[in-house]
Design a protein around this motif. Structure first.
Motif, PDB file in Angstrom:
ATOM      1  N   LEU A 109     -82.068  37.633 -17.652  1.00 27.73           N
ATOM      2  CA  LEU A 109     -80.618  37.456 -17.442  1.00 27.73           C
ATOM      3  C   LEU A 109     -80.263  37.053 -16.010  1.00 27.73           C
ATOM      4  O   LEU A 109     -79.552  36.076 -15.782  1.00 27.73           O
ATOM      5  N   ASP A 140     -75.555  41.798 -11.420  1.00 32.00           N
ATOM      6  CA  ASP A 140     -74.564  40.713 -11.408  1.00 32.00           C
ATOM      7  C   ASP A 140     -73.902  40.625 -10.034  1.00 32.00           C
ATOM      8  O   ASP A 140     -73.676  39.551  -9.490  1.00 32.00           O
ATOM      9  N   TYR A 247     -83.347  42.228 -24.878  1.00 30.92           N
ATOM     10  CA  TYR A 247     -84.025  43.493 -25.197  1.00 30.92           C
ATOM     11  C   TYR A 247     -83.081  44.557 -25.717  1.00 30.92           C
ATOM     12  O   TYR A 247     -83.503  45.622 -26.119  1.00 30.92           O
TER      13      TYR A 247
HETATM   14  C1  LIG Z   1     -74.749  43.908 -18.010  1.00 29.06           C
HETATM   15  C2  LIG Z   1     -76.110  43.571 -17.500  1.00 29.06           C
HETATM   16  N1  LIG Z   1     -76.248  42.553 -16.632  1.00 29.06           N
HETATM   17  C3  LIG Z   1     -77.460  42.242 -16.112  1.00 29.06           C
HETATM   18  C4  LIG Z   1     -78.590  42.936 -16.479  1.00 29.06           C
HETATM   19  C5  LIG Z   1     -79.906  42.567 -15.820  1.00 29.06           C
HETATM   20  O1  LIG Z   1     -80.826  42.053 -16.706  1.00 29.06           O
HETATM   21  P1  LIG Z   1     -82.215  41.396 -16.264  1.00 29.06           P
HETATM   22  O2  LIG Z   1     -83.105  42.457 -15.743  1.00 29.06           O
HETATM   23  O3  LIG Z   1     -82.723  40.820 -17.553  1.00 29.06           O
HETATM   24  O4  LIG Z   1     -81.929  40.345 -15.250  1.00 29.06           O
HETATM   25  C6  LIG Z   1     -78.491  43.987 -17.405  1.00 29.06           C
HETATM   26  C7  LIG Z   1     -79.686  44.772 -17.792  1.00 29.06           C
HETATM   27  O5  LIG Z   1     -79.658  45.756 -18.453  1.00 29.06           O
HETATM   28  C8  LIG Z   1     -77.209  44.318 -17.920  1.00 29.06           C
HETATM   29  O6  LIG Z   1     -77.046  45.324 -18.773  1.00 29.06           O
END
Ligand SMILES: Cc1ncc(COP(=O)(O)O)c(C=O)c1O
Length: 438
Positions: A109, A140, A247
């Motif tokens: 993400l 984020d 996931y």
């Molecule tokens: C709302 C949200 N944004 C971003 C992420 C980050 O995901 P990643 O580790 O796949 O970049 C998550 C992970 O749980 C999430 O729940």
């Protein structure tokens, strides 16, 4: 009204399970067990979805292809690896409410968010600011703040973080619209969640996209808690881009390949052979975004693949994509419309069973099913101390949910594999544990 302590609620839950047209789908998942081999009450699909049993065969298929074909697996076999991402496009498009050419499975993400911000966050003149929610998922916020800094701007002055009104955990859609309108001349991009990770509040994406566009800004969405949870219509809603992980509700397994949506108006507007193309949407490129037919000529000139595929940079992790193929097959068989119908009923049942416990807890998720997905977020009276003890008490009694700092217990009955009985058992255990700790 049913209550957790009411013995009728278990009978009622079982009757609802018996009448559930989707009840057979639970058998397609590996159900986690406690140390004695008894099934846990698993209500944590918002964090890690359960393993579709078919995933093992699909992963094994790729391990076998690697063992038996080695490099030739890229071109040959049941699912050759070079076009492997195409096995995911139709299923993801269905869940995203998009054309298959608008979605692509790739990376994870936050990496996808950076790639999207590289394309869509192009600060110019006064229009430099990014609007997010106060209390956004940490990754984020790190991504947007670092992008702002990477452009030579000060994140503290450039980021707008909209907080809920005093005394509330939720952001009213009208307050979001008002904030966008108030900053209309300076907002470059709005990044908003489909479902907020801590509160479980679900947002109407079309409304946010409309408000952002009316202000001349880009509308991007983090759908980590939306894909496979709530119905989506990204194309029709006019989202510019969206990113997600696989996931959680998508049951793709730990570290599964993530995904991206790019509205076709942007991919169409981009020249296929140059990198600095019309804004917004110019891409950071890699060989996997090159059109497939000529990629292996290895020529220095880039020629973009059609649609969202052009945003791919590297070749994908096949072993992290295979379980998602299995999971999307299950979604296709169940159908998002039926899943959502069951989801509203399951979460509604949980809500109903918890309301009588209102003196000891608050459900911060909206009560209106249109403003939430599966998840309910619960705050225990007395604050984080008792909250944490209740959470640990639940785990000790065989319930798997999770804790989000500072003081929230998140619980999600997932319609693919949870039963009304799971919801009843959770509520009954919570009713037992609460007086001991809170
Ligand atoms: C709302 C949200 N944004 C971003 C992420 C980050 O995901 P990643 O580790 O796949 O970049 C998550 C992970 O749980 C999430 O729940």
């Amino acid at each position: 009204m049913s209550t957790a302590a009411n013995p009728d609620s278990l009978a009622q839950a079982r009757a609802r399970d018996a009448a559930d047209p989707l009840r057979g789908f639970r058998e397609r998942f590996a159900l986690p067990l406690d140390e004695r081999g008894a099934p846990l009450v698993y209500l944590c699909g918002h964090s890690l979805g359960l393993q579709p049993l078919a995933a093992r065969a699909l992963v094994t298929e790729e391990l076998d292809a690697w063992a038996q074909r080695a490099v030739e697996g890229h071109e040959h076999g049941g699912r050759p690896w070079v076009p492997y991402h195409q096995n995911l496009a139709a299923g993801l498009a269905e869940l995203a409410g998009a054309d298959p050419s608008e979605v692509v499975a790739m990376n994870s993400l936050t990496v996808n968010l950076h790639l999207m911000l590289a394309s869509f966050y192009r600060p110019r003149g006064k229009r430099t600011r990014i609007l997010i929610e106060a209390g956004a998922f940490s990754s984020d916020r790190h991504a947007v703040a670092s992008q702002i800094a990477w452009h030579g701007l000060d994140p503290e002055k450039t980021l707008i973080e909209l907080a809920p009104a005093a005394g509330s955990d939720l952001i009213e859609p009208a307050a979001l619209e008002a904030s966008i309108a108030r900053h209309a001349s300076e907002i470059a991009l709005v990044l908003w969640p489909g479902v907020q990770f801590r509160t479980g509040q679900s947002f109407e994406l079309a409304r946010i996209a409309r408000a952002a566009h009316a202000a001349g800004a880009i509308a991007g969405f983090d759908l980590a808690h939306s894909m496979g949870n709530t119905p989506l219509a990204l194309h029709e809603d006019g989202a510019d881009f969206a990113v997600w992980c696989s996931y959680k509700y998508l049951n793709g397994g730990p570290g599964a390949i993530g995904g991206c949506f790019v509205h076709e108006r942007h991919s169409r507007a981009q020249p296929r052979t140059s990198h600095g193309g019309g804004l917004p949407g110019a891409r950071l490129a890699g060989w996997w975004g090159h059109e497939e037919d000529t990629r292996f000529r290895m020529e220095p000139e880039f020629r973009a693949a059609q649609g969202a595929d052009a945003w791919q940079v590297s070749n994908p992790p096949i072993l992290a994509a295979a379980p998602l193929v299995a999971s999307l097959m299950v979604f296709t068989a169940a159908g998002m419309e039926r899943l959502r119908e069951k989801s509203v009923a399951l979460t509604g049942f949980m809500d109903e069973l918890l309301r009588p416990l209102a003196s000891r807890l608050t459900i911060i998720t909206p009560r209106d099913s249109a403003a939430r997905g599966c998840q309910l977020s619960i705050r225990i009276a007395g604050g984080a101390g008792p909250g944490r003890r209740v959470f640990e008490g639940l785990r000790a009694s065989g319930v798997v949910c999770d804790w989000r700092s500072p003081d929230v217990i998140r619980v999600a009955p997932v319609p693919l594999y949870n039963r009304f009985e799971d919801v009843q058992r959770f509520a009954a255990r919570l009713a037992e544990v609460l007086p001991e700790h809170a």
